[in-house]
Write an enzyme that holds these catalytic residues in place. Structure first.
Site, PDB file in Angstrom:
ATOM      1  N   ASP A   1       0.798  -1.291   0.083  1.00  8.46           N
ATOM      2  CA  ASP A   1       0.125  -0.053   0.218  1.00  8.46           C
ATOM      3  C   ASP A   1       0.576   1.344   0.029  1.00  8.46           C
ATOM      4  O   ASP A   1       2.052   1.190   0.146  1.00  8.46           O
ATOM      5  CB  ASP A   1      -1.083  -0.098   1.083  1.00  8.46           C
TER       6      ASP A   1
ATOM      7  N   ASN B   1      -7.747  -2.989  14.072  1.00 10.60           N
ATOM      8  CA  ASN B   1      -9.138  -3.285  13.595  1.00 10.60           C
ATOM      9  C   ASN B   1      -9.466  -4.379  12.958  1.00 10.60           C
ATOM     10  O   ASN B   1     -10.204  -4.630  12.158  1.00 10.60           O
ATOM     11  CB  ASN B   1      -9.654  -1.992  13.066  1.00 10.60           C
TER      12      ASN B   1
ATOM     13  N   HIS C   1      -7.314  -4.726  10.078  1.00  9.84           N
ATOM     14  CA  HIS C   1      -6.888  -4.665   8.541  1.00  9.84           C
ATOM     15  C   HIS C   1      -5.740  -5.416   8.238  1.00  9.84           C
ATOM     16  O   HIS C   1      -4.812  -5.421   9.103  1.00  9.84           O
ATOM     17  CB  HIS C   1      -7.054  -3.197   8.378  1.00  9.84           C
TER      18      HIS C   1
ATOM     19  N   GLU D   1      -9.827  -1.819   5.184  1.00 10.99           N
ATOM     20  CA  GLU D   1     -10.295  -1.626   6.498  1.00 10.99           C
ATOM     21  C   GLU D   1     -11.654  -2.545   6.856  1.00 10.99           C
ATOM     22  O   GLU D   1     -11.970  -2.929   5.592  1.00 10.99           O
ATOM     23  CB  GLU D   1     -10.624  -0.280   6.554  1.00 10.99           C
TER      24      GLU D   1
HETATM   25  C1  F6R Z   1       1.537  -1.618   6.034  1.00 13.89           C
HETATM   26  C2  F6R Z   1       0.205  -2.278   5.984  1.00 13.89           C
HETATM   27  C3  F6R Z   1      -0.601  -2.238   7.679  1.00 13.89           C
HETATM   28  C4  F6R Z   1       0.371  -2.500   8.747  1.00 13.89           C
HETATM   29  C5  F6R Z   1      -0.749  -2.516   9.976  1.00 13.89           C
HETATM   30  C6  F6R Z   1       0.099  -2.534  11.238  1.00 13.89           C
HETATM   31  O1  F6R Z   1       1.978  -1.800   4.802  1.00 13.89           O
HETATM   32  O2  F6R Z   1      -0.268  -2.681   5.092  1.00 13.89           O
HETATM   33  O3  F6R Z   1      -1.613  -3.301   7.263  1.00 13.89           O
HETATM   34  O4  F6R Z   1       0.679  -3.893   8.509  1.00 13.89           O
HETATM   35  O5  F6R Z   1      -1.153  -1.271  10.002  1.00 13.89           O
HETATM   36  O6  F6R Z   1       0.796  -1.758  11.641  1.00 13.89           O
HETATM   37  P1  F6R Z   1       2.085  -1.747  12.494  1.00 13.89           P
HETATM   38  O7  F6R Z   1       3.221  -2.748  12.095  1.00 13.89           O
HETATM   39  O8  F6R Z   1       2.739  -0.436  12.564  1.00 13.89           O
HETATM   40  O9  F6R Z   1       1.455  -2.088  13.692  1.00 13.89           O
END
Ligand code: F6R
Length: 243
Positions: free
Chosen positions: A67, A136, A138, A143
């Site tokens: 992303d 959450n 994701h 989301e």
């Molecule tokens: C990042 C992504 C997100 C993260 C998730 C956890 O490219 O796609 O899904 O993996 O938000 O983020 P952290 O590792 O910062 O807790």
């Protein structure tokens, strides 16, 4: 789902790096799917170490990131383009032309989503996809409520995601409200998935992913239906599962 228990964050990072190195040793022109955020930072340190100390070469590897924020250009230090170059690509021998991230600054964002999805297919699909998980549920920036059938698309970020990611920005107002993300269908097409999870704040989400119902309200639950998922989690993240 195969669950590997790591003692701590460092061991989680080392075990995930070992999997990626094994993949590259087996297939030097592997296609890797990569994630950003806090969780993979240690993994990227281990990869750089494997390159420098064990001569693991990435010159034939292709990467696709999950992303990118909409509206941030490549020079913006909060862009995932910057993150990936700063924390990984600038330190290994990967060919810049084989590094792929969605362009969140594209003039036509929908066209960019289509181009990205096509590029993944043209590369032969992702051999091994690294994932983190949001509080959450994701994965990527899919989301809660995102249809499982979606491919790469534009998403409105949840307020809770913007708040969680505000730590990387000067203020919450600077956190973009949209991103381009691989869809759940894109992610599910990768041949192998490695989900890395660290910390007690993720324990509840990890428990739901493994034992909860498969529902679009908790996107990571779809991983129960993928044939080759390995979860590498540290003790704190596994605390709700081991109860
Ligand atoms: C990042 C992504 C997100 C993260 C998730 C956890 O490219 O796609 O899904 O993996 O938000 O983020 P952290 O590792 O910062 O807790």
């Amino acid at each position: 789902m195969n669950i590997i228990r790591a003692e701590n964050y460092k061991e989680m990072s080392q075990l995930a790096a070992k999997k990626l190195v094994e993949q590259i040793n087996e297939k030097s022109d592997s296609v890797l799917g990569l994630a950003t955020g806090s969780t993979p930072e240690g993994l990227y340190e281990e990869i750089i170490k494997a390159h420098k100390e064990d001569n693991i070469s990435f010159k034939d590897v292709t990467t696709f990131n999950l992303d990118e924020y909409v509206g941030l250009n490549k020079d913006n230090h909060q862009s995932y383009y910057y993150y990936m170059h700063h924390l990984l690509f600038n330190h290994i021998d990967i060919n810049g032309g084989q590094v792929n991230l969605p362009n969140g600054d594209a003039h036509d964002l929908q066209e960019e989503c289509n181009r990205y999805e096509k590029a993944i297919k043209q590369a032969g699909g992702v051999d091994i996809q690294i994932l983190g998980i949001g509080l959450n549920g994701h994965i990527g920036f899919n989301e809660p409520g995102t249809p499982f059938s979606m491919q790469t698309h534009i998403i409105d970020l949840d307020e809770s995601t913007r708040q969680a990611n505000a730590r990387f920005f000067d203020s919450i107002d600077d956190v973009p409200s949209q991103a381009i993300t691989m869809g759940i269908d894109t992610i599910m097409q990768s041949k192998q998935i490695i989900l890395i999870v660290s910390g007690s704040q993720k324990a509840e989400a990890l428990e739901k992913l493994v034992n909860g119902p498969v529902t679009e309200d908790f996107p990571a639950s779809i991983l129960q239906q993928h044939a080759n998922v390995t979860i590498i989690a540290n003790r704190d993240a596994l605390s709700e599962l081991s109860k």
